[in-house]
Design an enzyme around this catalytic site. Structure first.
Site, PDB file in Angstrom:
ATOM      1  N   ARG A   1       0.281  -1.083  -0.303  1.00 27.40           N
ATOM      2  CA  ARG A   1      -0.024  -0.253  -0.143  1.00 27.40           C
ATOM      3  C   ARG A   1       1.135   0.826  -0.321  1.00 27.40           C
ATOM      4  NH1 ARG A   1      -3.005  -3.242  -1.480  1.00 27.40           N
ATOM      5  NH2 ARG A   1      -6.014  -3.463  -0.657  1.00 27.40           N
TER       6      ARG A   1
ATOM      7  N   HIS B   1      -1.015  -0.137  -9.703  1.00 30.97           N
ATOM      8  CA  HIS B   1      -1.681  -1.456  -9.102  1.00 30.97           C
ATOM      9  C   HIS B   1      -2.209  -2.809  -9.631  1.00 30.97           C
ATOM     10  CE1 HIS B   1      -3.941  -1.040  -4.636  1.00 30.97           C
ATOM     11  NE2 HIS B   1      -3.358  -2.859  -5.396  1.00 30.97           N
TER      12      HIS B   1
HETATM   13  P1  NAP Z   1      -0.891 -10.881   5.717  1.00 32.27           P
HETATM   14  O1  NAP Z   1      -1.599 -12.527   5.564  1.00 32.27           O
HETATM   15  O2  NAP Z   1      -2.144 -10.438   6.642  1.00 32.27           O
HETATM   16  O3  NAP Z   1       0.351 -10.778   6.173  1.00 32.27           O
HETATM   17  C1  NAP Z   1       0.959  -9.317   6.647  1.00 32.27           C
HETATM   18  C2  NAP Z   1       2.428  -9.765   7.024  1.00 32.27           C
HETATM   19  O4  NAP Z   1       2.975  -8.751   7.563  1.00 32.27           O
HETATM   20  C3  NAP Z   1       2.075 -10.701   8.088  1.00 32.27           C
HETATM   21  O5  NAP Z   1       3.274 -11.736   8.235  1.00 32.27           O
HETATM   22  C4  NAP Z   1       2.626  -9.696   9.785  1.00 32.27           C
HETATM   23  O6  NAP Z   1       2.871 -10.737  10.571  1.00 32.27           O
HETATM   24  C5  NAP Z   1       3.278  -8.861   9.750  1.00 32.27           C
HETATM   25  N1  NAP Z   1       2.375  -7.235   9.877  1.00 32.27           N
HETATM   26  C6  NAP Z   1       1.456  -7.154  10.020  1.00 32.27           C
HETATM   27  N2  NAP Z   1       1.350  -5.700  10.782  1.00 32.27           N
HETATM   28  C7  NAP Z   1       3.583  -5.545  10.893  1.00 32.27           C
HETATM   29  C8  NAP Z   1       3.751  -5.032  12.244  1.00 32.27           C
HETATM   30  N3  NAP Z   1       3.098  -3.721  12.559  1.00 32.27           N
HETATM   31  N4  NAP Z   1       5.191  -5.266  11.984  1.00 32.27           N
HETATM   32  C9  NAP Z   1       6.053  -6.009  11.825  1.00 32.27           C
HETATM   33  N5  NAP Z   1       4.673  -7.128  10.304  1.00 32.27           N
HETATM   34  C10 NAP Z   1       3.654  -6.404  10.530  1.00 32.27           C
HETATM   35  O7  NAP Z   1      -1.457  -9.881   4.489  1.00 32.27           O
HETATM   36  P2  NAP Z   1      -1.194 -10.929   3.187  1.00 32.27           P
HETATM   37  O8  NAP Z   1      -1.363 -11.665   2.532  1.00 32.27           O
HETATM   38  O9  NAP Z   1       0.456 -11.324   2.828  1.00 32.27           O
HETATM   39  O10 NAP Z   1      -1.432  -9.803   1.948  1.00 32.27           O
HETATM   40  C11 NAP Z   1      -0.493  -8.452   2.101  1.00 32.27           C
HETATM   41  C12 NAP Z   1      -0.962  -6.967   1.860  1.00 32.27           C
HETATM   42  O11 NAP Z   1      -0.297  -6.748   0.428  1.00 32.27           O
HETATM   43  C13 NAP Z   1      -2.156  -6.190   2.045  1.00 32.27           C
HETATM   44  O12 NAP Z   1      -2.273  -6.283   3.066  1.00 32.27           O
HETATM   45  C14 NAP Z   1      -2.268  -5.480   1.052  1.00 32.27           C
HETATM   46  O13 NAP Z   1      -2.446  -4.350   1.497  1.00 32.27           O
HETATM   47  C15 NAP Z   1      -1.280  -6.330  -0.415  1.00 32.27           C
HETATM   48  N6  NAP Z   1      -1.571  -6.520  -1.551  1.00 32.27           N
HETATM   49  C16 NAP Z   1      -1.289  -5.564  -2.517  1.00 32.27           C
HETATM   50  C17 NAP Z   1      -1.689  -6.339  -3.658  1.00 32.27           C
HETATM   51  C18 NAP Z   1      -1.750  -5.426  -5.377  1.00 32.27           C
HETATM   52  O14 NAP Z   1      -2.058  -5.464  -6.363  1.00 32.27           O
HETATM   53  N7  NAP Z   1      -0.175  -4.060  -4.979  1.00 32.27           N
HETATM   54  C19 NAP Z   1      -2.463  -6.777  -3.783  1.00 32.27           C
HETATM   55  C20 NAP Z   1      -2.917  -8.045  -2.902  1.00 32.27           C
HETATM   56  C21 NAP Z   1      -2.098  -7.937  -0.963  1.00 32.27           C
HETATM   57  P3  NAP Z   1       2.134 -11.607  11.643  1.00 32.27           P
HETATM   58  O15 NAP Z   1       2.014 -12.604  11.016  1.00 32.27           O
HETATM   59  O16 NAP Z   1       2.996 -11.962  12.927  1.00 32.27           O
HETATM   60  O17 NAP Z   1       0.636 -11.391  11.201  1.00 32.27           O
END
Ligand code: NAP
Length: 308
Positions: free
Chosen positions: A223, A271
Site C-alpha cells: 500500500r 497497482h
Molecule cells: P497477511 O497474510 O495478513 O500478512 C501480513 C504480514 O505482515 C504478516 O506477516 C504480519 O505479521 C505482518 N505485519 C502486520 N503488521 C505488522 C507490524 N506492525 N510489524 C511487522 N509485521 C507486521 O497479508 P497478505 O495476504 O500477505 O497481504 C499483505 C498486503 O499486501 C495486504 O494487506 C495488501 O495491502 C497488499 N496487497 C497488495 C496487492 C497489490 O496488487 N498491490 C494485492 C494484494 C495484497 P504476523 O505474521 O505476525 O501477523
C-alpha cells in the site's frame, strides 16, 4: 441464500455468473439492483458508505482483495459481522513473479546493460557476489512468505520481518522494532508486503530507508501510505538508494504531476502486482460460505484491533 455483490463495472456480470455457478443454491444480486433487501452475505471490492447499512445485517462480509485498510473508513460496519479477506487466491504467484523480476533485474544489472546497449557500448561487468545480495521481505504473511520462498529458491539470502515471530525454511526471520533495525542493513533489496495499519503507516521513512545499505532498492507491492514518498525522493536524490519499483501510491491513480512519473530511478506499475482473479477467488469464497453455513470455522477473518 441471498448474496449481495458490489463490484465496479465492467467485470461485475462475469463475477455474478461465476458466483451463481459456484453457489447454485444462492440468489446473487448486483448492487444496487436489490440494495434494500436482506442479504446473508456481502461480497465487495472495498466498502462504500451507501451500502454500510446492508452490510450490517449480513452473516459475513467478504472483501475481494487481501488488504482491508479501506474498511476502517466505514464506522457503520458492526463489530459482530466478520470481515473476511482473500488469502492468496492466485495473488501470491503474481507477487513472486514481480519480486523475482525486480530482484533479478537489479542483481544482474539489466538496467545498466540496457543503457550500455543504447549507447552502443559492449561493457561486460564482473559477476556480483550473490551471497552478499541480501533480500528483505517486510511482511511474512500469505503473500510475503511465498515471495520469500521464491527468492530463496533463486539462491538469494533472504530475511523476513513480521509482527509475531515466524519460521520459514531457509529464511532468516525477524520481528519487532529491534528485528527491523537488525535486518535492514543487510538488505540490498527490500520488498514490502505489509498491511496498511496504524502501526505500519509511514513505516518506510527517511529513518528506516536510511538503515538500508547504500545502493539498495525498494519494491513496494503493498500500500502506498506505508511509504513517505518525499523521504523516498530524498533518499534517491542523495544517492543512498539506487532505485525503486512501486506498484502502489498514497494517491491512486498517481496524479499526473507527481514527481514519480518521470524520476530516472523510479519504475512504476499501476497497482497490478497482485490482481484479483475471478476463478480462484470465487472458489475460495464459495468454499467459505459453505463452511459458515455448516457452522464451521474459516480462515482469513480480519482482526479488527490489529486491522489486518
Ligand atoms: P497477511 O497474510 O495478513 O500478512 C501480513 C504480514 O505482515 C504478516 O506477516 C504480519 O505479521 C505482518 N505485519 C502486520 N503488521 C505488522 C507490524 N506492525 N510489524 C511487522 N509485521 C507486521 O497479508 P497478505 O495476504 O500477505 O497481504 C499483505 C498486503 O499486501 C495486504 O494487506 C495488501 O495491502 C497488499 N496487497 C497488495 C496487492 C497489490 O496488487 N498491490 C494485492 C494484494 C495484497 P504476523 O505474521 O505476525 O501477523
Amino acid at each position: 441464500m441471498d448474496i449481495l455483490l458490489h463490484i465496479p463495472d465492467p467485470a461485475a456480470e462475469a463475477w455474478r455468473v461465476a458466483f451463481a455457478r459456484a453457489l447454485p443454491e444462492a440468489a446473487v444480486a448486483l448492487w444496487p439492483e436489490r440494495s434494500d433487501a436482506r442479504f446473508d452475505y456481502a461480497i465487495v471490492v472495498g466498502p462504500t458508505v451507501e451500502h454500510a447499512a446492508a452490510l450490517g445485517r449480513v452473516k459475513a462480509v467478504f472483501n475481494l482483495g487481501a488488504g482491508v485498510n479501506a474498511f476502517w473508513r466505514i464506522p457503520e460496519l458492526p463489530p459482530g459481522v466478520p470481515l473476511i479477506r482473500l488469502e492468496d487466491a492466485g495473488m501470491a504467484e503474481q507477487m513472486a513473479e514481480y519480486a523475482a523480476y525486480a530482484t533479478l533485474r537489479a542483481f544482474r544489472e539489466f538496467a545498466y546493460y540496457a543503457a550500455e546497449q543504447r549507447a552502443g557500448r559492449w561493457s561486460p561487468r564482473e559477476r556480483r557476489d550473490k551471497a552478499a545480495f541480501g533480500v528483505g521481505v517486510l511482511g511474512l504473511g500469505v503473500l510475503g512468505t511465498r515471495v520469500a520462498a521464491a527468492l530463496r529458491d533463486l539462491g538469494f539470502p533472504v530475511s523476513g520481518w513480521s509482527r509475531s515471530a515466524k519460521a520459514v525454511a531457509g529464511v532468516r526471520a525477524f520481528s519487532g522494532a529491534d528485528g527491523l533495525a537488525a535486518m535492514l542493513p543487510d538488505c540490498r533489496m527490500l520488498i514490502v508486503l505489509l498491511p496498511l495499519t496504524p502501526a505500519t503507516t509511514g513505516l518506510l521513512d527517511r529513518r528506516t530507508l536510511g538503515m538500508l545499505p547504500g545502493g539498495a532498492m525498494l519494491v513496494n507491492l503493498a500500500r502506498g501510505a506505508l511509504l513517505v514518498e518525499t523521504d523516498l525522493l530524498e533518499m534517491l536524490d542523495r544517492g543512498h538508494l539506487a532505485g525503486a519499483m512501486l506498484d502502489v501510491f498514497a494517491k491512486e491513480p498517481l496524479p499526473r504531476d507527481h514527481p514519480f512519473w518521470h524520476h530516472p530511478k523510479i519504475e512504476i506499475t499501476p497497482h497490478v502486482s497482485g490482481l484479483t482473479q475471478i476463478e480462484p477467488s470465487v472458489a475460495q469464497i464459495a468454499g467459505k460460505i459453505r463452511a459458515l453455513e455448516r457452522g464451521l470455522a474459516v480462515t482469513g477473518i480480519v482482526d479488527r484491533e490489529r486491522r489486518y
